[in-house]
Design a protein around this motif. Sequence first.
Motif, PDB file in Angstrom:
ATOM      1  N   LEU A 182       0.824  -1.210   0.000  1.00 27.52           N
ATOM      2  CA  LEU A 182       0.000   0.000   0.000  1.00 27.52           C
ATOM      3  C   LEU A 182       0.857   1.259   0.000  1.00 27.52           C
ATOM      4  CD1 LEU A 182      -2.682   1.588   0.399  1.00 27.52           C
ATOM      5  CD2 LEU A 182      -2.358   1.255   2.855  1.00 27.52           C
ATOM      6  N   LEU A 183       1.826   1.321   0.921  1.00 25.06           N
ATOM      7  CA  LEU A 183       2.620   2.535   1.087  1.00 25.06           C
ATOM      8  C   LEU A 183       3.583   2.770  -0.075  1.00 25.06           C
ATOM      9  CD1 LEU A 183       3.405   2.377   4.911  1.00 25.06           C
ATOM     10  CD2 LEU A 183       1.783   3.864   3.737  1.00 25.06           C
ATOM     11  N   GLU A 184       3.922   1.722  -0.817  1.00 27.63           N
ATOM     12  CA  GLU A 184       4.845   1.870  -1.944  1.00 27.63           C
ATOM     13  C   GLU A 184       4.138   2.285  -3.233  1.00 27.63           C
ATOM     14  OE1 GLU A 184       6.886  -1.832  -2.077  1.00 27.63           O
ATOM     15  OE2 GLU A 184       8.155  -1.375  -0.345  1.00 27.63           O
ATOM     16  N   GLN A 185       2.814   2.390  -3.204  1.00 29.05           N
ATOM     17  CA  GLN A 185       2.087   2.831  -4.388  1.00 29.05           C
ATOM     18  C   GLN A 185       2.383   4.307  -4.645  1.00 29.05           C
ATOM     19  OE1 GLN A 185      -2.072   1.952  -3.832  1.00 29.05           O
ATOM     20  NE2 GLN A 185      -1.730  -0.241  -3.596  1.00 29.05           N
ATOM     21  N   GLY A 186       2.527   4.660  -5.917  1.00 25.19           N
ATOM     22  CA  GLY A 186       2.877   6.034  -6.247  1.00 25.19           C
ATOM     23  C   GLY A 186       4.369   6.272  -6.091  1.00 25.19           C
TER      24      GLY A 186
END
Length: 252
Positions: free
Chosen positions: A223-227
């Motif tokens: 989730l946190l690595e998206q973007g």
Amino acid sequence: MLRKYLLQEFERRTHANPKYSLRAFARDLEIHSGTLSSILNERRAVGSKVLAHIMKKLPLSAMEKKRLFSEIITPPSNEAEVAPPLMLDEDVLSIIQDWEHYAILAYLQLRKAKHAPGDIAKALGLQQAKVLRALSNLENVNLIERQGHNFKVTQKSLATSRGIPSPALREAHLQYIDKAKSALSEFSVEERDITGRTMVVSSKNLPKAKELIRQFRHDLSELLEQGEADDVYRLNIQLFPLTHKSPLENLK
């Protein structure tokens, strides 16, 4: 992923019983030892029937089973193949046991990161001498390589053994716990999330709890690595007993 889960489970069983063999593992999975060997050596594709049978024999959560089945039976077609994590042995861990090594590895993956030792030191709140030492260590164990004035991370995903005592990992965990304590006063509540819960538990459910924690770590990381990444964070999850029933043994 099937190979990863099989290796993790085999490692767990051999840790509990050093005489436990690959043939015994195949027997307990109720598959031919040659089939198991081919899967572990990535010489055999796994069909849906074999996968469903093996999943029944592994201690996987419902979410893990769903992901495993979807990735093996219907692999994504548009995504680049993800390299398996590099397993770090104790010799390497002893060299990079201090927390700044892992922080620098993550920082160097930020697209806009400045790679000069002084910039790294400023970003991570470190002395430049520590950064220089850490960069040298990471280069010596081939986790980074120089490209002109910059550094390239050679392996984005790292892994360590599970269930085996490691003095180097223990030291790293101690340092990260200290970092979490400091974060309480150094960062605002908007920048951090430090919470806890005290509960009564049934000890027999601890293996399942650990699997849920591992899966949560994986899902949160995705989730946190998206973007585009623009910061370096550390996730600590601490689950430990408050009641003491036996002397401390096999500290990990």
